[in-house]
Enzyme design. Sequence first.
Site, PDB file in Angstrom:
ATOM      1  N   LYS A   1       0.741  12.475  42.436  1.00 51.61           N
ATOM      2  CA  LYS A   1       1.088  11.117  42.016  1.00 51.61           C
ATOM      3  C   LYS A   1       0.114  10.106  42.626  1.00 51.61           C
ATOM      4  O   LYS A   1      -0.420   9.245  41.922  1.00 51.61           O
ATOM      5  CB  LYS A   1       2.525  10.825  42.451  1.00 51.61           C
ATOM      6  CG  LYS A   1       3.175   9.711  41.713  1.00 51.61           C
ATOM      7  CD  LYS A   1       4.654   9.589  42.111  1.00 51.61           C
ATOM      8  CE  LYS A   1       5.493  10.707  41.515  1.00 51.61           C
ATOM      9  NZ  LYS A   1       6.722  10.973  42.291  1.00 51.61           N
TER      10      LYS A   1
ATOM     11  N   ARG B   1       8.049   6.838  47.071  1.00 51.02           N
ATOM     12  CA  ARG B   1       8.249   8.124  46.393  1.00 51.02           C
ATOM     13  C   ARG B   1       7.494   9.235  47.127  1.00 51.02           C
ATOM     14  O   ARG B   1       6.425   8.990  47.684  1.00 51.02           O
ATOM     15  CB  ARG B   1       7.696   8.078  44.959  1.00 51.02           C
ATOM     16  CG  ARG B   1       8.466   7.216  43.991  1.00 51.02           C
ATOM     17  CD  ARG B   1       7.796   7.285  42.616  1.00 51.02           C
ATOM     18  NE  ARG B   1       8.562   6.568  41.605  1.00 51.02           N
ATOM     19  CZ  ARG B   1       8.389   5.282  41.280  1.00 51.02           C
ATOM     20  NH1 ARG B   1       7.479   4.563  41.914  1.00 51.02           N
ATOM     21  NH2 ARG B   1       9.136   4.722  40.334  1.00 51.02           N
TER      22      ARG B   1
ATOM     23  N   GLY C   1      13.487  19.291  44.810  1.00 48.74           N
ATOM     24  CA  GLY C   1      14.089  19.604  46.096  1.00 48.74           C
ATOM     25  C   GLY C   1      13.664  18.634  47.180  1.00 48.74           C
ATOM     26  O   GLY C   1      14.305  18.519  48.211  1.00 48.74           O
TER      27      GLY C   1
ATOM     28  N   MET D   1      12.633  14.641  48.590  1.00 51.32           N
ATOM     29  CA  MET D   1      13.268  13.342  48.435  1.00 51.32           C
ATOM     30  C   MET D   1      12.766  12.628  47.202  1.00 51.32           C
ATOM     31  O   MET D   1      11.591  12.651  46.868  1.00 51.32           O
ATOM     32  CB  MET D   1      13.016  12.466  49.654  1.00 51.32           C
ATOM     33  CG  MET D   1      14.025  11.350  49.732  1.00 51.32           C
ATOM     34  SD  MET D   1      13.454   9.993  50.744  1.00 51.32           S
ATOM     35  CE  MET D   1      12.411   9.134  49.584  1.00 51.32           C
TER      36      MET D   1
ATOM     37  N   ARG E   1       0.583  10.946  32.316  1.00 51.31           N
ATOM     38  CA  ARG E   1       0.397  12.381  32.537  1.00 51.31           C
ATOM     39  C   ARG E   1       0.081  13.019  31.190  1.00 51.31           C
ATOM     40  O   ARG E   1       0.345  12.406  30.149  1.00 51.31           O
ATOM     41  CB  ARG E   1       1.650  13.017  33.134  1.00 51.31           C
ATOM     42  CG  ARG E   1       2.870  12.800  32.287  1.00 51.31           C
ATOM     43  CD  ARG E   1       4.119  13.274  32.982  1.00 51.31           C
ATOM     44  NE  ARG E   1       5.283  12.846  32.208  1.00 51.31           N
ATOM     45  CZ  ARG E   1       6.525  12.838  32.669  1.00 51.31           C
ATOM     46  NH1 ARG E   1       6.778  13.235  33.890  1.00 51.31           N
ATOM     47  NH2 ARG E   1       7.521  12.453  31.909  1.00 51.31           N
TER      48      ARG E   1
ATOM     49  N   HIS F   1      14.047  48.434  22.909  1.00 52.56           N
ATOM     50  CA  HIS F   1      13.706  48.910  21.573  1.00 52.56           C
ATOM     51  C   HIS F   1      13.756  47.775  20.553  1.00 52.56           C
ATOM     52  O   HIS F   1      12.837  47.573  19.765  1.00 52.56           O
ATOM     53  CB  HIS F   1      14.678  50.029  21.177  1.00 52.56           C
ATOM     54  CG  HIS F   1      14.442  50.582  19.810  1.00 52.56           C
ATOM     55  ND1 HIS F   1      15.100  50.109  18.695  1.00 52.56           N
ATOM     56  CD2 HIS F   1      13.594  51.541  19.375  1.00 52.56           C
ATOM     57  CE1 HIS F   1      14.683  50.770  17.631  1.00 52.56           C
ATOM     58  NE2 HIS F   1      13.766  51.654  18.018  1.00 52.56           N
TER      59      HIS F   1
ATOM     60  N   ARG G   1       1.008  54.339  17.342  1.00 49.56           N
ATOM     61  CA  ARG G   1       2.109  55.212  17.790  1.00 49.56           C
ATOM     62  C   ARG G   1       2.397  56.184  16.664  1.00 49.56           C
ATOM     63  O   ARG G   1       2.960  55.792  15.638  1.00 49.56           O
ATOM     64  CB  ARG G   1       3.358  54.384  18.072  1.00 49.56           C
ATOM     65  CG  ARG G   1       3.214  53.329  19.141  1.00 49.56           C
ATOM     66  CD  ARG G   1       4.519  52.538  19.232  1.00 49.56           C
ATOM     67  NE  ARG G   1       4.426  51.374  20.091  1.00 49.56           N
ATOM     68  CZ  ARG G   1       3.977  50.181  19.676  1.00 49.56           C
ATOM     69  NH1 ARG G   1       3.581  50.000  18.426  1.00 49.56           N
ATOM     70  NH2 ARG G   1       3.925  49.169  20.522  1.00 49.56           N
TER      71      ARG G   1
ATOM     72  N   GLU H   1       0.411  55.045  32.766  1.00 51.21           N
ATOM     73  CA  GLU H   1       1.700  54.369  32.666  1.00 51.21           C
ATOM     74  C   GLU H   1       2.711  54.940  33.652  1.00 51.21           C
ATOM     75  O   GLU H   1       3.802  54.412  33.807  1.00 51.21           O
ATOM     76  CB  GLU H   1       2.237  54.456  31.242  1.00 51.21           C
ATOM     77  CG  GLU H   1       2.198  55.849  30.638  1.00 51.21           C
ATOM     78  CD  GLU H   1       2.599  55.862  29.165  1.00 51.21           C
ATOM     79  OE1 GLU H   1       3.223  54.914  28.704  1.00 51.21           O
ATOM     80  OE2 GLU H   1       2.268  56.868  28.484  1.00 51.21           O
TER      81      GLU H   1
ATOM     82  N   SER I   1      -5.896  53.621  29.004  1.00 50.52           N
ATOM     83  CA  SER I   1      -5.203  52.481  28.430  1.00 50.52           C
ATOM     84  C   SER I   1      -3.913  52.305  29.228  1.00 50.52           C
ATOM     85  O   SER I   1      -3.094  53.223  29.284  1.00 50.52           O
ATOM     86  CB  SER I   1      -4.909  52.717  26.957  1.00 50.52           C
ATOM     87  OG  SER I   1      -4.200  51.613  26.444  1.00 50.52           O
TER      88      SER I   1
ATOM     89  N   GLY J   1      -0.349  51.486  30.009  1.00 50.92           N
ATOM     90  CA  GLY J   1       0.924  51.268  29.334  1.00 50.92           C
ATOM     91  C   GLY J   1       1.817  50.559  30.337  1.00 50.92           C
ATOM     92  O   GLY J   1       2.553  51.186  31.080  1.00 50.92           O
ATOM     93  N   THR J   2       1.720  49.246  30.350  1.00 52.25           N
ATOM     94  CA  THR J   2       2.397  48.519  31.423  1.00 52.25           C
ATOM     95  C   THR J   2       3.895  48.383  31.194  1.00 52.25           C
ATOM     96  O   THR J   2       4.608  47.990  32.106  1.00 52.25           O
ATOM     97  CB  THR J   2       1.752  47.135  31.652  1.00 52.25           C
ATOM     98  OG1 THR J   2       1.583  46.505  30.389  1.00 52.25           O
ATOM     99  CG2 THR J   2       0.421  47.285  32.333  1.00 52.25           C
TER     100      THR J   2
ATOM    101  N   CYS K   1      -2.240  48.444  26.583  1.00 55.03           N
ATOM    102  CA  CYS K   1      -1.573  48.426  25.280  1.00 55.03           C
ATOM    103  C   CYS K   1      -0.070  48.231  25.424  1.00 55.03           C
ATOM    104  O   CYS K   1       0.672  48.406  24.483  1.00 55.03           O
ATOM    105  CB  CYS K   1      -1.893  49.683  24.485  1.00 55.03           C
ATOM    106  SG  CYS K   1      -1.314  51.182  25.266  1.00 55.03           S
TER     107      CYS K   1
ATOM    108  N   TYR L   1     -10.623  45.587  27.261  1.00 53.17           N
ATOM    109  CA  TYR L   1      -9.889  44.952  26.171  1.00 53.17           C
ATOM    110  C   TYR L   1      -8.394  44.903  26.477  1.00 53.17           C
ATOM    111  O   TYR L   1      -7.908  45.614  27.347  1.00 53.17           O
ATOM    112  CB  TYR L   1     -10.127  45.697  24.846  1.00 53.17           C
ATOM    113  CG  TYR L   1      -9.535  47.076  24.797  1.00 53.17           C
ATOM    114  CD1 TYR L   1      -8.207  47.272  24.418  1.00 53.17           C
ATOM    115  CD2 TYR L   1     -10.283  48.187  25.158  1.00 53.17           C
ATOM    116  CE1 TYR L   1      -7.650  48.540  24.402  1.00 53.17           C
ATOM    117  CE2 TYR L   1      -9.739  49.458  25.143  1.00 53.17           C
ATOM    118  CZ  TYR L   1      -8.421  49.627  24.765  1.00 53.17           C
ATOM    119  OH  TYR L   1      -7.855  50.873  24.764  1.00 53.17           O
TER     120      TYR L   1
END
Lengths: 902, 902
Positions: free
Chosen positions: B26, B96, B105, B107, B340, B462, B589, B772, B791, B793-794, B860, B880
Amino acid sequence: MSKFVYFFGGGKGEGSKEMKALLGGKGANLAEMTSIGLPVPPGFTISTEVCDYYYKHDNTYPPELDTQIDEAIARVEKVMGRKFGDPENPLFFSVRSGAAQSMPGMMDTVLNLGMNEETLPGFIRLTGNERLAWDSYRRFINMFGSVVMGLEHHHFEEVFDGLKKEVGAEVDTDLTAEQLKELCSRYSALYEKHVGKPFPREPRMQLLHSVDAVFGSWMKPSAVTYRRINRITGLLGTAVNVQTMVFGNMGETSGTGVAFTRDPATGENVFYGEFLMNAQGEDVVSGIRTPREISELGSEMPDNYKQLLDVRQTLEKHYKDIQDLEFTIENGTLFILQTRNGKRTGFAAFRIAVEMVEEGLTTPQEALKQIEPDGVTHLLVRLFEPKALAEARKEGRRLAKALNAGPGAASGEVVFSADRAEEMVNSGKKVVLCRTETSPDDIHGMHVSEGILTQRGGMTSHAAVVARQIGTPCVAGCSELDIDYGNLSMKVKKDDGRTVTLKEGDVISLDGITGEVFEGPIATMPSEVIQVLIDGTMKAEESKTYQNYVKIMEWANEFKKIGVRTNADTPRDSDYAVRFGAEGIGLTRTEHMFFGEDRIAFMQEMILAENEETRRAALEKLLPFQREDFIGIFRAMDGYPVTIRTLDPPLHEFVPHEEKAIARVVEKTGIPKEKILAAAERLHELNPMLGHRGVRLSVTYPEIAEMQVRAIMEAACIVKKEGIDVKPEIMIPLVGHRGELRFIEKIARPLIEKIFEEQEIKVDYLFGTMIEVPRGAITADKVAEVAEFFSYGTNDLTQMTYGFSRDDAGPFIQHYQKKEVGIFDTDPFAVIDEEGVGFLVKLGIERGRKTRPDLKIGICGEHGGEPNSVKFCARVGMNYVSCSPRRVPVAIIAAAHAALEE
Amino acid sequence: MSKFVYFFGGGKGEGSKEMKALLGGKGANLAEMTSIGLPVPPGFTISTEVCDYYYKHDNTYPPELDTQIDEAIARVEKVMGRKFGDPENPLFFSVRSGAAQSMPGMMDTVLNLGMNEETLPGFIRLTGNERLAWDSYRRFINMFGSVVMGLEHHHFEEVFDGLKKEVGAEVDTDLTAEQLKELCSRYSALYEKHVGKPFPREPRMQLLHSVDAVFGSWMKPSAVTYRRINRITGLLGTAVNVQTMVFGNMGETSGTGVAFTRDPATGENVFYGEFLMNAQGEDVVSGIRTPREISELGSEMPDNYKQLLDVRQTLEKHYKDIQDLEFTIENGTLFILQTRNGKRTGFAAFRIAVEMVEEGLTTPQEALKQIEPDGVTHLLVRLFEPKALAEARKEGRRLAKALNAGPGAASGEVVFSADRAEEMVNSGKKVVLCRTETSPDDIHGMHVSEGILTQRGGMTSHAAVVARQIGTPCVAGCSELDIDYGNLSMKVKKDDGRTVTLKEGDVISLDGITGEVFEGPIATMPSEVIQVLIDGTMKAEESKTYQNYVKIMEWANEFKKIGVRTNADTPRDSDYAVRFGAEGIGLTRTEHMFFGEDRIAFMQEMILAENEETRRAALEKLLPFQREDFIGIFRAMDGYPVTIRTLDPPLHEFVPHEEKAIARVVEKTGIPKEKILAAAERLHELNPMLGHRGVRLSVTYPEIAEMQVRAIMEAACIVKKEGIDVKPEIMIPLVGHRGELRFIEKIARPLIEKIFEEQEIKVDYLFGTMIEVPRGAITADKVAEVAEFFSYGTNDLTQMTYGFSRDDAGPFIQHYQKKEVGIFDTDPFAVIDEEGVGFLVKLGIERGRKTRPDLKIGICGEHGGEPNSVKFCARVGMNYVSCSPRRVPVAIIAAAHAALEE
């Protein structure tokens, strides 16, 4: 000039047992035995450096090798007073491969090398046995052709069978010397036809071809695969052992035998073995002739027998361990062909170890190292009576072999449900509970069964974990079974392809040490150690076995450095574990306590509560039970730390699913059936192992954690007032994020302060967590900001690191271990996966101690009682391992090994 | 002497917008706006260094601070021509807090500082408004008491209500100046009673107390928690902004308003906002008076309006982005209180970005940075018509808010089963499919529904994954639902506590962008981009939105460095993805292909096969279908790489479980029902996610992998002969151990060589794996010995690293995100967990490239289309990312951001 060939003979070996890398295990041992004065047939070893040279130089040999081999042959000839290739007084050799580690897949033995039409007459003259000579020669051509030249064995068999038919012979021994001579000539022709060259008659050529074949076999795919699977690396190659042939079948002053320096079954200090006169080694093992007791050799060949007893002494003194040896007597001359440490039963191991120390042969440290930690299990469980077992095998009653999930032998009637098991036991029967898999609903049936057999599930499946905890023999993941609950029967596909159908009431027997299942009853015998230590039905002074057990455990406790605790949920188990040597509890699973008849209803009331208020009311009713449980355990563990885990399993495990169980709950709690079914539906999860359990329960229902913390700490305060030295450790399971633990800490610590005020006493306690989610290990530095101790839950950690459900992975983990698949050599749920799971364990220790250097770290997964895993835990710097009570002695011995190996 | 106080006013600020660390956001902005000539009420900022000093010196201040504050006050007084505390011509301040990052949180604001009985008469004189003066003073006492001294607000309210009753006033505005004066006196008494000291009348004391309160609030638990959860670290502390009060409520030449420099909903370049004459800021937002269109200010206060339009120009030129500003006119003088960057819709963002570049205000790079990647989704889906949505909200029709699992708006009749959905759609209805969770059995119903709503399951359940793949709006894990399949109805517990029951046929609407669910219909409008790009129902030149889209995507593609591929299982999806900008397929897949009507029967035949031979026969029938699928995809992806994953899900997913589906299979395949039920039982797993799936299937049934490898490579050979530039990449899922991949490689490579011979053509291909399973990442150095690409698989990796089932974890992950729990700030299945999962990703990349420096690495999992995760992937050096077709534009923009942020 480099040395490539190492001679042994005439009382002197150029190598020693320490030179395994250069001479291979076999070569080093032959040199060693020669040097300590044993009558080893002389010979020489071509070193592993030659193998290395061979592969680095396009399959050629060092130029000096030829000369060195010739010199070594000359030395052997001199010692033996015979000559290689000599028509008058011929010397024959055997050729064997031998790397630093034993390795299937490489070239096997070629015997009788040096035989040909010129040397045979000399051999006949020496032995006076024409038939022996031609029989030896035809074996040599066959062996050389198939082992060295890769000619398929069946070609030789066809020729042999043809000749037998022609002359009307039934068995091999029907052939005369003349006919065998004819066979040799046909074999030579066969060889020439397939190999394209005549059979090499020149002994030196025979030798060089054989040496070549040994080195060539080092890179055979089967040998390469074996090394890869067993992670054998860093070897130069194989060595080649060329050794004088001796013949136990030269006549009535010849013979051969095998012997142990002590009884390998009982450990008794007696010479133990068998022999045959006028025979070769293979005759002893083939079972065609019945071998005789070794002591009878004393009357047959008293001098040789005396000599053999001397060898026994020499070997034990030298190797400081029970030896398993092979000998041959050739015309009254004793030769020792091989010695190695003898395999022995768990019983024998304890007796031998203790007695060898008493005899001054070994130190306690050396004795301990010779004891397989798992062997102690044999002293703690019922076993099949050896004779009854042998009989069952002979009768072909073995049905299948699966996972040895809970040690001990059991025999009983087949039963397919827990309820039925209870009924049958109540009517005085002994039963073996057979299930596709078990669940908490089956606990009451598991408790009353002699043994448990499951179709699915691995070493840490529900059945296996519970079985080990309650000490019931268990064979798990037996995929040969096909259980049909509807018809109360199961089919078993046996090794031999036959399918056996078993119905309720049929008797089976199972051995949880070997994982074998048998049809029909097999007598069992109880454990003397348990009778003295636990049951009190035998006195210590009556049992030599017990005394040996105590001695070994004393030594192990003296040497070990890492602590050994136990996983115990009841005062009884805690008490047993202390008798077995536990130094605390590493895991009390509070959920097991909720299954008691008197409390499961309150637990269910809690789960079925529709809001926090009614849930708290139900928890209020559970509190006194939990507090009493903890008071009992704290009293049993006076002076020892007790780690108590807050509620871990998904709540659906406490909700009944079967008609009968539901009816029981309706009756007990008055909760309508529809509500129970709705709760079961609501709590259903697709993958409960990865679902709403562990700390996640406590975060969503903090009142559960509050009740448990209150029960633990009130119990601690109460027993402290009684004078008990109480050391509670509150453990939060399944933490993957510091925030989870912090959330619980903020509830627990103020509550505990309040309890101290109410009870007007303070108790030292620790607040910590399990590390069992990979993320817990990865962020251990953060988690340790809150946790005062870590306990590795390697069951779950393995489950998540591999992505293997321990309840479902049994079948494909077994498939992975098959020889033709060869992906695993051990089940990662049984032996800790050091490369994967071990990485996370080490990472967590490192990161955790970075934040909190004095962080107390242990393990409480099933691995805590598995010897290799215990050693791993010691190496990576854990403070303790914790395992089920009956595994405590195993862990203690493994811990001692870890310290001794340091 | 250190500088602690930074003045702004009179056209010059001592700070700039770059000095946020020192002055807070600010303060830095107030200085900046002053310097660029905007009429900001003058004031000063006490720097964050003072906050740091305060905590390091036991809550005291630097000695020089006092003098610097006095000097700054004097400078403000000079600019304003008024004096702080002066009875004649008083100056008032606001105080302020303001850290470098916005932080709830801490003041909040204190206004009207400097008021007391001495200064008020001056204020009354200046404004001629006695009521305003006493009203401002009573507000100040209240604010100072509660905000600075922590006196609870309700005390003031009670006094206020008492007075109103006494005088018979209905609302606040009924009170006269005299009565407000009485209120001030009662407030002062209240203050003294509770605080124990009189209300501080001395303006300088008022100021110092307020500053103290701001610094003290930095360490308030709520602020500390907020920083911890949002991982805000490295800040010195907060700054304090002291600024001259201006009053929009001084009379008819005063006023206040808020405005955007462009239309934030459409992006149109018009001044957009609203104002109120004779009012304060809170009156505009409170809704008591209806604000007026900003353009009307032109007739009310033409000079001020012209000035405001200049400010608009200045701001956009300076900040190079749409601004959201607040202004006040005090007696005909314009003040800018705040500016802003303006929040805008996805639509607006694209239009503004393109037009600002066209206007020469920004560069394409700057424009791109201002576009939230997710915003592009708004251009690609149906949306609610804004007016219809506003109406629904006004009518209180919002039912619930859950996970925004698939973007887009949908409206339709409630239906509870896939079969019923199909029936209703066939009879011409539009439906929203509502399920507790979905499974592959529901696919046909999901395809025909307008939207999908589930009770359980998370962002990668799913339902969510399929919905995003097929582009259907989806709200998941809506735990407020209680679906009763039996009665074809569901209950919804609304925010307001009411429970609504919906039956089949009732209409609901859902917004997959916000996760909201509404009762009744809400009109939707289609996406112009989709109409041009995919449907061809609109021409590019007709759609400005489409043209903006194209422009932005061109820029993004130009700047980005990491590749963007797509997850697509059909030629159609592949084609769409290319239109959206995909540069290849990162995941096909193959299992989705088996669900087709024409092939599922063969798949089931294969699964139900009792031995390898019959299994091979069934596979033989599937081969031509798979080959045709791949041919179609390869043709669509000419010139691009295509990664095809071998069979991944557990086989039980293909076995029917419902009566009707079983009957269909019996009819189609002739396999008896009992056999199907037995297979379902045999394949049942307790935790299928950790069960027999992925590479484990291929190891146990190598013939499945063989068939798939054959289909892929035959298809590749065939299209290559057509002249297609084909780049197949064979990907093995769920590998945790090098041995698994090696096992498949040994089957695949010789087979491929054979296919090349048969087809008389060779095709370049890669053989790789998904990472994965945590162990795959840990042992990536070993795995990379075999794999030519990784690749990530996260989805699964997150699942196993956290131990969270993505089908079950939705409810407790949502609980973890609740403010009062505060464990998660984002769902780790939505935004990659950099600390935990990210560690394994980085470890795997590092170890994999150590073995194989040119290892190609991608992602992926669902994270591949989430902007923060895409940036993470770019930072850690992946080649990628791959995501569902409709996420491709999101990923491309995120990838451009990553490059621009480098």
